[in-house]
Each structure stands twice: as structure tokens, then as C-alpha cells.
Motif scaffolding. Structure first.
Motif, PDB file in Angstrom:
ATOM      1  N   GLU A 109       0.067  29.438 -49.806  1.00  0.00           N
ATOM      2  CA  GLU A 109      -0.519  29.015 -51.087  1.00  0.00           C
ATOM      3  C   GLU A 109       0.258  27.844 -51.678  1.00  0.00           C
ATOM      4  O   GLU A 109      -0.330  26.900 -52.200  1.00  0.00           O
ATOM      5  CB  GLU A 109      -0.560  30.198 -52.067  1.00  0.00           C
ATOM      6  CG  GLU A 109      -1.105  29.853 -53.423  1.00  0.00           C
ATOM      7  CD  GLU A 109      -2.523  29.319 -53.414  1.00  0.00           C
ATOM      8  OE1 GLU A 109      -2.871  28.562 -54.341  1.00  0.00           O
ATOM      9  OE2 GLU A 109      -3.291  29.641 -52.481  1.00  0.00           O
ATOM     10  N   LYS A 110       1.574  27.874 -51.585  1.00  0.00           N
ATOM     11  CA  LYS A 110       2.384  26.778 -52.117  1.00  0.00           C
ATOM     12  C   LYS A 110       2.191  25.505 -51.307  1.00  0.00           C
ATOM     13  O   LYS A 110       2.158  24.406 -51.872  1.00  0.00           O
ATOM     14  CB  LYS A 110       3.861  27.178 -52.166  1.00  0.00           C
ATOM     15  CG  LYS A 110       4.153  28.149 -53.286  1.00  0.00           C
ATOM     16  CD  LYS A 110       5.617  28.437 -53.401  1.00  0.00           C
ATOM     17  CE  LYS A 110       5.866  29.390 -54.569  1.00  0.00           C
ATOM     18  NZ  LYS A 110       7.283  29.633 -54.774  1.00  0.00           N
ATOM     19  N   VAL A 111       2.057  25.638 -49.996  1.00  0.00           N
ATOM     20  CA  VAL A 111       1.779  24.468 -49.158  1.00  0.00           C
ATOM     21  C   VAL A 111       0.424  23.880 -49.535  1.00  0.00           C
ATOM     22  O   VAL A 111       0.270  22.655 -49.666  1.00  0.00           O
ATOM     23  CB  VAL A 111       1.817  24.824 -47.654  1.00  0.00           C
ATOM     24  CG1 VAL A 111       1.230  23.714 -46.807  1.00  0.00           C
ATOM     25  CG2 VAL A 111       3.239  25.117 -47.215  1.00  0.00           C
ATOM     26  N   ARG A 112      -0.570  24.728 -49.744  1.00  0.00           N
ATOM     27  CA  ARG A 112      -1.906  24.257 -50.111  1.00  0.00           C
ATOM     28  C   ARG A 112      -1.855  23.520 -51.456  1.00  0.00           C
ATOM     29  O   ARG A 112      -2.426  22.438 -51.603  1.00  0.00           O
ATOM     30  CB  ARG A 112      -2.891  25.423 -50.173  1.00  0.00           C
ATOM     31  CG  ARG A 112      -4.345  24.991 -50.360  1.00  0.00           C
ATOM     32  CD  ARG A 112      -5.257  26.133 -50.764  1.00  0.00           C
ATOM     33  NE  ARG A 112      -4.889  26.743 -52.025  1.00  0.00           N
ATOM     34  CZ  ARG A 112      -5.089  26.191 -53.225  1.00  0.00           C
ATOM     35  NH1 ARG A 112      -5.631  25.018 -53.327  1.00  0.00           N
ATOM     36  NH2 ARG A 112      -4.723  26.834 -54.324  1.00  0.00           N
ATOM     37  N   ARG A 113      -1.169  24.091 -52.438  1.00  0.00           N
ATOM     38  CA  ARG A 113      -1.062  23.460 -53.759  1.00  0.00           C
ATOM     39  C   ARG A 113      -0.312  22.125 -53.682  1.00  0.00           C
ATOM     40  O   ARG A 113      -0.706  21.146 -54.319  1.00  0.00           O
ATOM     41  CB  ARG A 113      -0.359  24.388 -54.740  1.00  0.00           C
ATOM     42  CG  ARG A 113      -1.336  25.079 -55.662  1.00  0.00           C
ATOM     43  CD  ARG A 113      -0.633  25.835 -56.731  1.00  0.00           C
ATOM     44  NE  ARG A 113       0.090  26.917 -56.058  1.00  0.00           N
ATOM     45  CZ  ARG A 113       1.083  27.596 -56.565  1.00  0.00           C
ATOM     46  NH1 ARG A 113       1.500  27.341 -57.769  1.00  0.00           N
ATOM     47  NH2 ARG A 113       1.679  28.537 -55.892  1.00  0.00           N
ATOM     48  N   TYR A 114       0.764  22.116 -52.903  1.00  0.00           N
ATOM     49  CA  TYR A 114       1.532  20.884 -52.736  1.00  0.00           C
ATOM     50  C   TYR A 114       0.665  19.803 -52.108  1.00  0.00           C
ATOM     51  O   TYR A 114       0.661  18.653 -52.547  1.00  0.00           O
ATOM     52  CB  TYR A 114       2.765  21.142 -51.872  1.00  0.00           C
ATOM     53  CG  TYR A 114       3.598  19.911 -51.636  1.00  0.00           C
ATOM     54  CD1 TYR A 114       4.448  19.426 -52.626  1.00  0.00           C
ATOM     55  CD2 TYR A 114       3.519  19.226 -50.438  1.00  0.00           C
ATOM     56  CE1 TYR A 114       5.208  18.294 -52.417  1.00  0.00           C
ATOM     57  CE2 TYR A 114       4.270  18.084 -50.217  1.00  0.00           C
ATOM     58  CZ  TYR A 114       5.107  17.622 -51.208  1.00  0.00           C
ATOM     59  OH  TYR A 114       5.850  16.489 -50.998  1.00  0.00           O
ATOM     60  N   TYR A 115      -0.104  20.181 -51.093  1.00  0.00           N
ATOM     61  CA  TYR A 115      -0.986  19.238 -50.401  1.00  0.00           C
ATOM     62  C   TYR A 115      -2.054  18.703 -51.358  1.00  0.00           C
ATOM     63  O   TYR A 115      -2.327  17.496 -51.378  1.00  0.00           O
ATOM     64  CB  TYR A 115      -1.628  19.935 -49.199  1.00  0.00           C
ATOM     65  CG  TYR A 115      -2.505  19.046 -48.361  1.00  0.00           C
ATOM     66  CD1 TYR A 115      -1.991  17.925 -47.736  1.00  0.00           C
ATOM     67  CD2 TYR A 115      -3.845  19.340 -48.175  1.00  0.00           C
ATOM     68  CE1 TYR A 115      -2.784  17.109 -46.961  1.00  0.00           C
ATOM     69  CE2 TYR A 115      -4.649  18.532 -47.405  1.00  0.00           C
ATOM     70  CZ  TYR A 115      -4.113  17.421 -46.801  1.00  0.00           C
ATOM     71  OH  TYR A 115      -4.911  16.605 -46.042  1.00  0.00           O
ATOM     72  N   GLU A 116      -2.628  19.550 -52.178  1.00  0.00           N
ATOM     73  CA  GLU A 116      -3.647  19.119 -53.144  1.00  0.00           C
ATOM     74  C   GLU A 116      -3.040  18.169 -54.178  1.00  0.00           C
ATOM     75  O   GLU A 116      -3.660  17.163 -54.541  1.00  0.00           O
ATOM     76  CB  GLU A 116      -4.286  20.327 -53.855  1.00  0.00           C
ATOM     77  CG  GLU A 116      -5.149  21.174 -52.946  1.00  0.00           C
ATOM     78  CD  GLU A 116      -6.319  20.406 -52.356  1.00  0.00           C
ATOM     79  OE1 GLU A 116      -6.944  19.603 -53.069  1.00  0.00           O
ATOM     80  OE2 GLU A 116      -6.595  20.614 -51.152  1.00  0.00           O
ATOM     81  N   ASN A 117      -1.849  18.474 -54.652  1.00  0.00           N
ATOM     82  CA  ASN A 117      -1.192  17.585 -55.617  1.00  0.00           C
ATOM     83  C   ASN A 117      -0.863  16.228 -55.005  1.00  0.00           C
ATOM     84  O   ASN A 117      -1.031  15.196 -55.659  1.00  0.00           O
ATOM     85  CB  ASN A 117       0.081  18.233 -56.168  1.00  0.00           C
ATOM     86  CG  ASN A 117      -0.222  19.352 -57.134  1.00  0.00           C
ATOM     87  OD1 ASN A 117      -1.257  19.368 -57.784  1.00  0.00           O
ATOM     88  ND2 ASN A 117       0.687  20.301 -57.223  1.00  0.00           N
ATOM     89  N   ARG A 118      -0.399  16.219 -53.766  1.00  0.00           N
ATOM     90  CA  ARG A 118      -0.096  14.950 -53.101  1.00  0.00           C
ATOM     91  C   ARG A 118      -1.364  14.132 -52.862  1.00  0.00           C
ATOM     92  O   ARG A 118      -1.343  12.916 -53.004  1.00  0.00           O
ATOM     93  CB  ARG A 118       0.632  15.188 -51.772  1.00  0.00           C
ATOM     94  CG  ARG A 118       2.045  15.706 -51.927  1.00  0.00           C
ATOM     95  CD  ARG A 118       2.902  14.843 -52.796  1.00  0.00           C
ATOM     96  NE  ARG A 118       3.201  13.576 -52.152  1.00  0.00           N
ATOM     97  CZ  ARG A 118       3.860  12.583 -52.715  1.00  0.00           C
ATOM     98  NH1 ARG A 118       4.301  12.692 -53.938  1.00  0.00           N
ATOM     99  NH2 ARG A 118       4.064  11.462 -52.076  1.00  0.00           N
ATOM    100  N   LYS A 119      -2.467  14.807 -52.533  1.00  0.00           N
ATOM    101  CA  LYS A 119      -3.732  14.084 -52.374  1.00  0.00           C
ATOM    102  C   LYS A 119      -4.173  13.476 -53.699  1.00  0.00           C
ATOM    103  O   LYS A 119      -4.667  12.350 -53.729  1.00  0.00           O
ATOM    104  CB  LYS A 119      -4.817  15.017 -51.832  1.00  0.00           C
ATOM    105  CG  LYS A 119      -4.754  15.193 -50.341  1.00  0.00           C
ATOM    106  CD  LYS A 119      -5.772  16.100 -49.726  1.00  0.00           C
ATOM    107  CE  LYS A 119      -7.063  16.294 -50.407  1.00  0.00           C
ATOM    108  NZ  LYS A 119      -7.967  17.227 -49.729  1.00  0.00           N
ATOM    109  N   ARG A 120      -3.990  14.202 -54.781  1.00  0.00           N
ATOM    110  CA  ARG A 120      -4.345  13.677 -56.102  1.00  0.00           C
ATOM    111  C   ARG A 120      -3.497  12.442 -56.421  1.00  0.00           C
ATOM    112  O   ARG A 120      -4.008  11.442 -56.929  1.00  0.00           O
ATOM    113  CB  ARG A 120      -4.147  14.748 -57.173  1.00  0.00           C
ATOM    114  CG  ARG A 120      -4.700  14.375 -58.523  1.00  0.00           C
ATOM    115  CD  ARG A 120      -4.597  15.494 -59.549  1.00  0.00           C
ATOM    116  NE  ARG A 120      -5.141  16.757 -59.061  1.00  0.00           N
ATOM    117  CZ  ARG A 120      -4.423  17.858 -58.843  1.00  0.00           C
ATOM    118  NH1 ARG A 120      -3.132  17.872 -59.091  1.00  0.00           N
ATOM    119  NH2 ARG A 120      -4.985  18.955 -58.398  1.00  0.00           N
ATOM    120  N   ILE A 121      -2.217  12.506 -56.119  1.00  0.00           N
ATOM    121  CA  ILE A 121      -1.346  11.350 -56.357  1.00  0.00           C
ATOM    122  C   ILE A 121      -1.796  10.168 -55.494  1.00  0.00           C
ATOM    123  O   ILE A 121      -1.878   9.035 -55.972  1.00  0.00           O
ATOM    124  CB  ILE A 121       0.131  11.707 -56.088  1.00  0.00           C
ATOM    125  CG1 ILE A 121       0.646  12.655 -57.163  1.00  0.00           C
ATOM    126  CG2 ILE A 121       0.999  10.454 -56.017  1.00  0.00           C
ATOM    127  CD1 ILE A 121       2.017  13.231 -56.874  1.00  0.00           C
TER     128      ILE A 121
END
Length: 191
Positions: A109-121
């Protein structure tokens, strides 16, 4: 009836791969991917911070005596780099929370959230930062043009635009590398 020996021998000769990685393999692969991500983020933060400090020094020494176009240009350039450094530091804090020894569901879940945040950036903030920096660079070049000889202005124009494209290239390259590592990390966690 014929025997099924030929079929059995073909089946036995196929390469058998183990579909599931061992827990220690998953852990070592995850640690390796996280280590690469952290190292790459340190480099990105270092390069952007150095550029930010050089621009801030220039603004302090020269920009304060300039006209409004020069001050606005330098402010846009400093602001866009400052936001970029802040976003990288924020991502660095999120990356610190990824611990491969956590419960697998929490880690995934943390990897998924991190990936989504990096995509947003990457897809929302980065184009805005590129555009803001480019506008600031244009204002800066317009402001210094009357005070320089033609040859030196052309030099500043070429190096300024060259740096801007280099800035874009470095960030895109680091994103491609990072995206590959995060996808690799996601694949590891899915197995």
C-alpha cells in the motif's frame, strides 16, 4: 491404444521455473530497489539545491539592484526551483516510510501511494515548474539584454536556454529511471 510416453517425455523436458520467489529474495530485491531510489533522489536534490543556491546568490548580489523585469524573472526561476526542491524533499520523507520488513500488505500500500504521488509530481507539477522557470528565464534575458554587448547576450541566451533544456533532460531522465525502479518494486511486491 498408443501409449502416452512421447507426450510424457515432452512434458518432462520443459523448463520448469519456480513461480514464487523466496521471501529473502523478495526482501533483497526490495532493499536494492529502495537503495537505488534513495541514491537517485539524493543526487536530484543535490543538483537542484546547488542551482537554487547559485541563483539565490546571484539574486542577492545583482538582482536587488535590477528593474522589475529582472526581479520578477529571477523570482520565478527561484520559486520554481524552490518548489521543485520542496517536492523532492517531501518525496524523500515518503520514501523513508517504505520499509521492506513491514507486513507485506502495508508495504504494498505504501509503495502504491508513493508511486501515485510521484506520478502526480511528474505529470502535474513538473510541467508547471518547467513553464514557470522558462518564463522567468525569458524575463531575465529581456532584463539583461540592454546592459550587455551583443556577443555576450548571445552567449547568455545560448547558455540559459541550454541550461533550461539540460534541466528538463536531467529531470526526465531521473523520472524514467525512477519509474522503472518503482515499477520493479511494484512487481516484486505483487509476487
Amino acid at each position: 491404444m498408443e501409449t502416452l510416453d512421447p507426450l510424457q517425455s515432452i512434458y518432462n523436458s520443459q523448463v520448469k521455473k519456480s513461480p514464487i520467489l523466496q521471501a529473502d529474495q523478495v526482501l533483497s530485491l526490495a532493499k536494492s530497489a529502495l537503495k537505488k531510489l534513495k541514491r537517485d533522489q539524493y543526487w536530484t536534490i543535490g543538483i537542484l539545491s546547488t542551482t537554487l543556491l547559485v541563483l539565490a546568490f546571484f539574486f542577492y548580489e545583482i538582482g536587488q539592484f535590477g528593474d522589475w523585469i529582472l526581479i520578477n524573472g529571477l523570482s520565478l526561476m527561484l520559486g520554481s526551483l524552490g518548489i521543485r526542491v520542496f517536492l523532492e524533499l517531501w518525496s524523500r520523507l515518503q520514501l523513508r516510510q517504505l520499509q521492506p520488513h513491514q507486513v507485506m500488505s502495508v508495504f504494498v500500500e505504501k509503495v502504491r501511494r508513493y508511486y501515485e504521488n510521484r506520478k502526480r509530481i511528474q505529470f502535474v507539477w513538473t510541467p508547471i515548474i518547467y513553464l514557470t522557470y522558462g518564463i522567468g528565464l525569458c524575463f531575465f534575458l529581456i532584463a539583461i539584454q540592454p546592459h550587455l554587448s551583443f556577443a555576450f547576450f548571445v552567449y547568455c541566451l545560448i547558455t540559459g536556454i541550454g541550461f533550461w533544456f539540460g534541466f528538463i533532460w536531467v529531470i526526465r531522465k531521473s523520472y524514467q529511471k525512477e519509474r522503472g525502479l518503482i515499477e520493479q518494486l511494484s512487481e516484486i511486491t505483487e509476487e
